[in-house]
Write an enzyme that holds these catalytic residues in place. Structure first.
Site, PDB file in Angstrom:
ATOM      1  N   LYS A 106       0.833  -1.198   0.000  1.00  0.00           N
ATOM      2  CA  LYS A 106       0.000   0.000   0.000  1.00  0.00           C
ATOM      3  C   LYS A 106       0.876   1.259   0.000  1.00  0.00           C
ATOM      4  O   LYS A 106       0.714   2.154  -0.820  1.00  0.00           O
ATOM      5  CB  LYS A 106      -0.928  -0.001   1.229  1.00  0.00           C
ATOM      6  CG  LYS A 106      -1.943   1.115   1.209  1.00  0.00           C
ATOM      7  CD  LYS A 106      -2.828   1.097   2.419  1.00  0.00           C
ATOM      8  CE  LYS A 106      -2.289   2.065   3.441  1.00  0.00           C
ATOM      9  NZ  LYS A 106      -3.117   2.219   4.632  1.00  0.00           N
ATOM     10  N   ASP A 131      -6.306   0.202  -0.053  1.00  0.00           N
ATOM     11  CA  ASP A 131      -6.539   0.398   1.374  1.00  0.00           C
ATOM     12  C   ASP A 131      -7.929  -0.143   1.706  1.00  0.00           C
ATOM     13  O   ASP A 131      -8.545  -0.827   0.882  1.00  0.00           O
ATOM     14  CB  ASP A 131      -6.389   1.879   1.753  1.00  0.00           C
ATOM     15  CG  ASP A 131      -7.426   2.743   1.049  1.00  0.00           C
ATOM     16  OD1 ASP A 131      -8.272   2.200   0.302  1.00  0.00           O
ATOM     17  OD2 ASP A 131      -7.405   3.963   1.247  1.00  0.00           O
TER      18      ASP A 131
END
Ligand code: SF4
Length: 209
Positions: free
Chosen positions: A120, A138
């Site tokens: 991420k 996310d």
């Protein structure tokens, strides 16, 4: 998903959210990387409250590498999990100094070697700091991707893989920001507002209601 439906969703997101941007405040790639690490299990708004003082105190990877752990912990305490985050930030910056000349590397393989840096953070830094396409998965991106019908997966790496297969590469960076904006404004975790959602006719969740 059908290509024409994907293109329509992209167009609708574009009209609704335009050139959405990362909601973390930062002035260089290092600060974005650290802000993203701090945002784990925390809100961007909370992180933005503490980063001005943090980045004033520690401007470079070398500054973080040499930080007093207790002092760093105090500065980031309100973001939660502060002991672990401080440990990772110091280790990450130590590696940056020792192996990358104190600079944030511009490729996924090197970024993923850094302590506390996962896919991420890597994709966010590559995309927002360097303009290199990456899909940030996310909590919003995962939830929306499953609801809309881009994927059935829960593992973020597999969600990223499924999105990468379907979304044109020039939309990878902005897509992550649209997911955040849409997830906050309309497609909430607890109760999505499907009745006001512009992409509702194309959304799998809405069709199955
Ligand atoms: S229709 Fe509902 S579930 Fe689908 S994206 Fe919109 S708000 Fe989310």
């Amino acid at each position: 998903m059908k290509k024409e439906n994907i293109n329509t969703i992209i167009k609708l997101f574009e009209e609704e959210y335009g050139q959405a941007e990362c909601t973390l405040d930062y002035i260089n790639p290092l600060h974005l990387m650290i802000a993203t690490q701090l945002a784990a299990q925390c809100t961007d708004a909370r992180v933005n409250m503490i980063t001005p003082a943090l980045f004033k105190r520690y401007g470079t990877a070398g500054d973080f590498m040499n930080a007093d752990r207790g002092e760093l912990e105090d500065l980031i305490r309100s973001t939660g999990f502060f002991r672990n985050k401080a440990k990772n930030i110091i280790a990450c910056c130590t590696m940056l100094v020792n192996e990358f000349g104190g600079e944030v590397p511009q490729n996924m393989e090197s970024l993923l070697k850094l302590p506390g840096v996962g896919r991420k953070t890597t994709n966010l830094v590559l995309g927002d700091a360097f303009g290199i396409p990456g899909i940030v998965v996310d909590t919003h991106a995962g939830r929306l991707s499953r609801r809309i019908g881009f994927t059935n997966e829960t593992d973020p790496a597999k969600v990223e893989r499924d999105l990468a297969k379907q979304i044109p590469k020039d939309k990878w960076i902005i897509l992550g920001h649209w997911f955040v904006d849409h997830g906050r404004a309309v497609c909430n975790s607890r109760k999505p507002k499907c009745e006001i959602c512009t992409i509702a006719p194309l959304c799998r969740y809405q069709k199955n209601l």
